[in-house]
Write a protein that holds these residues in place. Sequence first.
Motif, mmCIF file in Angstrom:
data_model
loop_
_atom_site.group_PDB
_atom_site.id
_atom_site.type_symbol
_atom_site.label_atom_id
_atom_site.label_comp_id
_atom_site.label_asym_id
_atom_site.label_seq_id
_atom_site.Cartn_x
_atom_site.Cartn_y
_atom_site.Cartn_z
ATOM 1 N N LEU A 47 0.823 -1.205 0.000
ATOM 2 C CA LEU A 47 0.000 0.000 0.000
ATOM 3 C C LEU A 47 0.861 1.260 0.000
ATOM 4 O O LEU A 47 1.930 1.289 0.613
ATOM 5 C CB LEU A 47 -0.917 0.029 1.225
ATOM 6 C CG LEU A 47 -2.270 -0.681 1.110
ATOM 7 C CD1 LEU A 47 -2.098 -2.154 0.786
ATOM 8 C CD2 LEU A 47 -3.061 -0.515 2.402
ATOM 9 N N SER A 48 0.350 2.281 -0.665
ATOM 10 C CA SER A 48 0.992 3.581 -0.569
ATOM 11 C C SER A 48 0.733 4.164 0.817
ATOM 12 O O SER A 48 -0.196 3.748 1.534
ATOM 13 C CB SER A 48 0.434 4.529 -1.632
ATOM 14 O OG SER A 48 -0.939 4.806 -1.367
ATOM 15 N N GLU A 49 1.540 5.116 1.206
ATOM 16 C CA GLU A 49 1.370 5.715 2.526
ATOM 17 C C GLU A 49 0.013 6.379 2.659
ATOM 18 O O GLU A 49 -0.634 6.294 3.718
ATOM 19 C CB GLU A 49 2.484 6.739 2.771
ATOM 20 C CG GLU A 49 2.452 7.356 4.156
ATOM 21 C CD GLU A 49 3.607 8.288 4.413
ATOM 22 O OE1 GLU A 49 3.597 8.980 5.450
ATOM 23 O OE2 GLU A 49 4.543 8.336 3.572
ATOM 24 N N ALA A 50 -0.457 7.023 1.594
ATOM 25 C CA ALA A 50 -1.739 7.728 1.645
ATOM 26 C C ALA A 50 -2.897 6.758 1.878
ATOM 27 O O ALA A 50 -3.793 7.020 2.706
ATOM 28 C CB ALA A 50 -1.955 8.511 0.357
ATOM 29 N N VAL A 51 -2.887 5.645 1.178
ATOM 30 C CA VAL A 51 -3.980 4.675 1.331
ATOM 31 C C VAL A 51 -3.867 3.952 2.674
ATOM 32 O O VAL A 51 -4.881 3.680 3.324
ATOM 33 C CB VAL A 51 -3.991 3.684 0.157
ATOM 34 C CG1 VAL A 51 -4.985 2.547 0.413
ATOM 35 C CG2 VAL A 51 -4.346 4.410 -1.133
ATOM 36 N N ALA A 52 -2.664 3.663 3.110
ATOM 37 C CA ALA A 52 -2.483 3.055 4.426
ATOM 38 C C ALA A 52 -3.049 3.965 5.509
ATOM 39 O O ALA A 52 -3.706 3.494 6.454
ATOM 40 C CB ALA A 52 -1.012 2.761 4.681
ATOM 41 N N ASP A 53 -2.827 5.263 5.379
ATOM 42 C CA ASP A 53 -3.381 6.218 6.349
ATOM 43 C C ASP A 53 -4.905 6.204 6.318
ATOM 44 O O ASP A 53 -5.559 6.299 7.372
ATOM 45 C CB ASP A 53 -2.865 7.625 6.051
ATOM 46 C CG ASP A 53 -1.397 7.810 6.411
ATOM 47 O OD1 ASP A 53 -0.856 6.965 7.151
ATOM 48 O OD2 ASP A 53 -0.800 8.799 5.950
ATOM 49 N N ARG A 54 -5.477 6.088 5.136
ATOM 50 C CA ARG A 54 -6.947 6.029 5.029
ATOM 51 C C ARG A 54 -7.503 4.767 5.694
ATOM 52 O O ARG A 54 -8.549 4.814 6.348
ATOM 53 C CB ARG A 54 -7.363 6.073 3.565
ATOM 54 C CG ARG A 54 -7.167 7.436 2.890
ATOM 55 C CD ARG A 54 -7.588 7.360 1.437
ATOM 56 N NE ARG A 54 -8.978 6.920 1.315
ATOM 57 C CZ ARG A 54 -9.492 6.404 0.195
ATOM 58 N NH1 ARG A 54 -8.724 6.224 -0.870
ATOM 59 N NH2 ARG A 54 -10.763 6.044 0.161
ATOM 60 N N VAL A 55 -6.810 3.652 5.513
ATOM 61 C CA VAL A 55 -7.259 2.409 6.152
ATOM 62 C C VAL A 55 -7.209 2.544 7.668
ATOM 63 O O VAL A 55 -8.161 2.184 8.374
ATOM 64 C CB VAL A 55 -6.390 1.228 5.678
ATOM 65 C CG1 VAL A 55 -6.677 -0.024 6.501
ATOM 66 C CG2 VAL A 55 -6.622 0.949 4.201
ATOM 67 N N HIS A 56 -6.113 3.079 8.180
ATOM 68 C CA HIS A 56 -6.006 3.298 9.626
ATOM 69 C C HIS A 56 -7.107 4.223 10.128
ATOM 70 O O HIS A 56 -7.734 3.965 11.164
ATOM 71 C CB HIS A 56 -4.634 3.890 9.967
ATOM 72 C CG HIS A 56 -3.586 2.868 10.251
ATOM 73 N ND1 HIS A 56 -3.698 1.940 11.275
ATOM 74 C CD2 HIS A 56 -2.377 2.627 9.657
ATOM 75 C CE1 HIS A 56 -2.626 1.173 11.299
ATOM 76 N NE2 HIS A 56 -1.812 1.564 10.343
ATOM 77 N N ALA A 57 -7.359 5.286 9.400
ATOM 78 C CA ALA A 57 -8.368 6.254 9.833
ATOM 79 C C ALA A 57 -9.767 5.648 9.803
ATOM 80 O O ALA A 57 -10.572 5.848 10.731
ATOM 81 C CB ALA A 57 -8.312 7.496 8.950
ATOM 82 N N ALA A 58 -10.061 4.886 8.747
ATOM 83 C CA ALA A 58 -11.411 4.339 8.582
ATOM 84 C C ALA A 58 -11.733 3.261 9.599
ATOM 85 O O ALA A 58 -12.841 3.215 10.146
ATOM 86 C CB ALA A 58 -11.570 3.786 7.167
ATOM 87 N N PHE A 59 -10.772 2.392 9.870
ATOM 88 C CA PHE A 59 -11.041 1.253 10.739
ATOM 89 C C PHE A 59 -10.522 1.454 12.158
ATOM 90 O O PHE A 59 -11.172 1.080 13.128
ATOM 91 C CB PHE A 59 -10.459 -0.023 10.129
ATOM 92 C CG PHE A 59 -10.980 -0.307 8.748
ATOM 93 C CD1 PHE A 59 -12.336 -0.437 8.520
ATOM 94 C CD2 PHE A 59 -10.116 -0.434 7.671
ATOM 95 C CE1 PHE A 59 -12.833 -0.701 7.246
ATOM 96 C CE2 PHE A 59 -10.592 -0.686 6.398
ATOM 97 C CZ PHE A 59 -11.962 -0.812 6.182
ATOM 98 N N GLY A 60 -9.358 2.061 12.267
ATOM 99 C CA GLY A 60 -8.780 2.276 13.584
ATOM 100 C C GLY A 60 -9.607 3.194 14.448
ATOM 101 O O GLY A 60 -9.739 2.989 15.657
ATOM 102 N N SER A 61 -10.211 4.222 13.836
ATOM 103 C CA SER A 61 -11.022 5.159 14.609
ATOM 104 C C SER A 61 -12.279 4.511 15.164
ATOM 105 O O SER A 61 -12.877 5.009 16.122
ATOM 106 C CB SER A 61 -11.405 6.359 13.737
ATOM 107 O OG SER A 61 -12.193 5.938 12.629
ATOM 108 N N ALA A 62 -12.683 3.399 14.573
ATOM 109 C CA ALA A 62 -13.872 2.676 15.050
ATOM 110 C C ALA A 62 -13.518 1.621 16.091
ATOM 111 O O ALA A 62 -14.402 0.900 16.561
ATOM 112 C CB ALA A 62 -14.588 2.019 13.876
ATOM 113 N N GLY A 63 -12.246 1.526 16.433
ATOM 114 C CA GLY A 63 -11.828 0.572 17.454
ATOM 115 C C GLY A 63 -11.290 -0.729 16.916
ATOM 116 O O GLY A 63 -10.930 -1.624 17.692
ATOM 117 N N THR A 64 -11.214 -0.869 15.596
ATOM 118 C CA THR A 64 -10.645 -2.073 15.002
ATOM 119 C C THR A 64 -9.121 -2.013 15.062
ATOM 120 O O THR A 64 -8.521 -1.009 14.669
ATOM 121 C CB THR A 64 -11.082 -2.219 13.536
ATOM 122 O OG1 THR A 64 -12.510 -2.277 13.467
ATOM 123 C CG2 THR A 64 -10.498 -3.475 12.902
#
Length: 324
Positions: free
Chosen positions: A282-299
């Motif tokens: 993954l590119s850094e930008a997309v990796a950040d989006r994955v973290h933001a989308a799922f990590g913020s929900a507690g995953t």
Amino acid sequence: MTFADHFETFHGLPVFTLPEMREPGEEKLPDADAVAWRLDCYEAGELPFDELWRSFTDRVPSTDVRALVVGPWWDDEYSDLRPALELMVADAERFPALRALFLADVTGEECEISWLQLTDVTPVLEGFPQLEEFGVRGGDSQGLGEDPLSLRPVRHEALRVLRFESGGLPGQVVRAVGACELPALERLELWLGVPRYGGDTTVADLAPLLAGGRFPALRHLGLQDSELQDEIAAAVASAPVVAQLESLSLSMGALTDTGAEALLEGQPLTHLKRLDLHHHFLSEAVADRVHAAFGSAGTEVDLSEHQTPHRWRDEEWRYVAVSE
């Protein structure tokens, strides 16, 4: 990939390798139910497996054994697993407490994963109806054995964990898993590997697993180590089975931004406790989006082991974690 270490624990028990035979009165072994017993022809004094098996059943009360790990089953030249497996299955009635079995706890220094000569492992599930955990490593993509790794569809009431580790898992095995009836299965992990080592699984082969309903107790699904990781991610993004999962692993493969975008745009995954995508491209930008989308929900999201494609002339080559 090299498997650097043998198991230290298995099925919640410390692993203990059966040592060479000692003189009567000198041998002190653990209680039969206190460890996962590991059989290794080299560690036992280079015994042939049939002699090692007899030594094991003579020295350890088989009725109390809860977990068994099979390491190198050859004492000289690499050999087929089938004769060793036949011995174990023939003695199944002597192991009424056995709940976990792993075949081929072998490191890369001992034998490359693609050389491990396995066989039809269905007799294990047929012979041990109380087995709760079953794992297999290898696949013999070099065609050295008399018969390849295979599985036939079965019904097994007790199995909770099923794991196939391979640098090239035959599609026939994946299709057979999808046709099995495993009402207690909670964890399923498949290392799919690459075509040049026998990993000919297609996304269509995964359809019965992704449809849901086949394994009502399933809470963890791992579809890993694939060159088709983007296509698998796209299929998972709309798969009914995801709703029943607590954790999902699409790790170890050639996942790129394309696959990650499919997960971001697909059905909600925020109910997952864990999303494992380690070893990715993954590119850094997309990796950040994955973290933001799922990590913020507690995953809990694992995006470790970022990989850089290899370049050859004008082409990029993305590689899986385990192939050879």
